[in-house]
Write a protein that holds these residues in place. Structure first.
Motif: not given
Length: 318
Positions: A236-244
Motif C-alpha cells: 500500500v505504501r509503495t502504491g501511494l509513493a511516486g504518484r504524479p
C-alpha cells in the motif's frame, strides 16, 4: 482501569466493530487537556464501498443534525489520528464528524496492485462515495499531510460544488518545489517507511512517527500510533509513493472558504508549502503553530479545535 484507559480501549475497537474483528487495545493519557472532553463520544461504524469495489471503513461521531466535517488522514495513518477532535465533547455537540480509514489503511480493504493506488481518480471517487453514501450535505474536508493530495484528486475530478470549505493541515498541495519538503521528508522513502524486511519496516515507521512531533507523544499514545501505522502494509505504501500530482490549477479555481494550518516545527513538510497553498487559493486563511510539528491537531488540540469550529461555522454560513 481508569476511565480514560477504558475509553482508549473502546476507540481502538472502531475498525474492529465495523469489520468484524478485534484489535489489541492500547491505553493512553492526555498530554494536553481538551476543553469539555470529560466523556467519550459515541460513534457509528459506517462501511462504504467505492466505485471500484474497495471497502472503506468510516466512523461517524457527534451531532447528526450539525454541519458535516469529513476528516482525511495522512500516509500510513488511520481515522484514529483524529482522536483529539472526534472525542472532543464540544465539537461533538455541534458538528456531524466523519472520519475514514483511507483505502489500504486502518480497517479498510487493502487490495494489491498499482491500479488501486496510483490513479488520482480512485482517491477522488473514495471521497465522493463517502459523501454520497453517508448523505453529507456540504461537508468541510479536513485533510492532513498526504490527504492534501487526496483533496487535490477530488477537486480535479469532481470540483468543489458539493463542499462548504477545505481545511489543509500540514498538507501536501503541490509536488512542484523541492523546497516544500522538510529535512526528514526522506523518511517516507526506502530507508524508513518503505523499508523492506520487517525489522527495518517497524523501525523506519517509528522513526517517521517521532519526526512528526515537536512534543513527543507519551509511550502509550506512541504505541497506539505505531499499531495503526503498521496496518498499512508495504504494498500500500509503495502504491501511494511516486504518484504524479499538480493541483495548482484546482487551488486557483477555488471559491469557497479555505483554512491552511501548519506547524512551524514540521520536519516533513516545510511551512513554505502552507504559504504556497494560502497564496494560491483566493482568500485563504493561514494559521501557523510555532510550537508544533507535523501534527498540530495532536500537539495543540485546544487551539486547533477552537479554530476548526470557527472555520466550520464560517463555511456552513455561506
Amino acid at each position: 482501569m481508569t476511565q480514560d484507559r477504558a475509553g482508549r480501549r473502546d476507540v481502538m475497537r472502531w475498525g474492529a466493530v465495523a469489520m468484524g474483528s478485534e484489535l489489541i487495545p492500547a491505553g493512553a493519557a492526555r498530554a494536553q487537556a481538551v476543553p469539555a472532553a470529560a466523556a467519550r463520544t459515541a460513534y457509528q461504524p459506517r462501511p462504504v464501498r467505492s466505485p471500484d469495489g474497495v471497502r472503506l471503513a468510516a466512523y461517524e461521531f457527534g451531532n447528526p443534525q450539525g454541519p458535516a466535517v469529513l476528516f482525511l488522514h495522512g500516509f500510513a495513518q488511520a481515522a484514529l489520528s483524529w482522536d483529539r477532535q472526534l472525542q472532543d465533547a464540544a465539537l461533538a455537540r455541534e458538528f456531524r464528524m466523519v472520519a475514514i480509514d483511507l483505502r489500504g489503511h486502518g480497517m479498510s480493504a487493502k487490495p494489491e496492485g498499482d491500479p488501486f493506488y496510483k490513479p488520482g481518480q480512485v482517491w477522488a471517487d473514495d471521497v465522493r462515495a463517502v459523501i454520497a453514501e453517508m448523505g453529507l450535505r456540504r461537508p468541510v474536508l479536513v485533510g492532513w499531510s498526504y490527504a492534501g493530495r487526496v483533496i487535490g484528486d477530488y477537486l480535479t475530478a469532481h470540483g468543489a460544488a458539493e463542499l462548504a470549505g477545505i481545511h489543509y493541515v500540514d498538507a501536501s498541495s503541490s509536488l512542484g518545489d523541492p523546497g516544500f519538503l522538510g529535512p526528514d521528508a526522506g523518511l517516507l522513502g526506502p530507508q524508513a517507511m518503505l523499508a523492506p524486511g520487517i525489522d527495518a519496516f517497524v523501525e523506519g515507521t517509528a522513526r517517521f512517527l517521532r519526526a512528526c512531533f515537536v512534543t513527543q507523544p507519551d509511550p502509550a499514545d506512541f504505541q497506539t500510533m505505531l499499531a495503526f501505522n503498521m496496518l498499512a502494509p508495504l504494498h500500500v505504501r509503495t502504491g501511494l509513493a511516486g504518484r504524479p500530482g499538480d493541483y495548482a490549477a484546482a487551488l486557483r479555481a477555488l471559491r469557497l472558504p479555505v483554512l491552511v494550518t501548519h506547524g512551524e516545527g514540521d520536519r516533513i513538510l516545510d511551512t513554505r508549502i502552507a504559504r504556497f497553498t494560502a497564496a494560491t487559493v483566493p482568500g485563504a486563511q493561514l494559521s501557523l503553530y510555532p510550537g508544533s510539528g507535523h501534527a498540530p491537531f495532536w500537539e495543540e488540540p485546544a487551539r486547533f479545535n477552537a479554530e476548526l469550529a470557527s472555520f466550520v461555522r464560517q463555511a456552513a454560513a455561506r
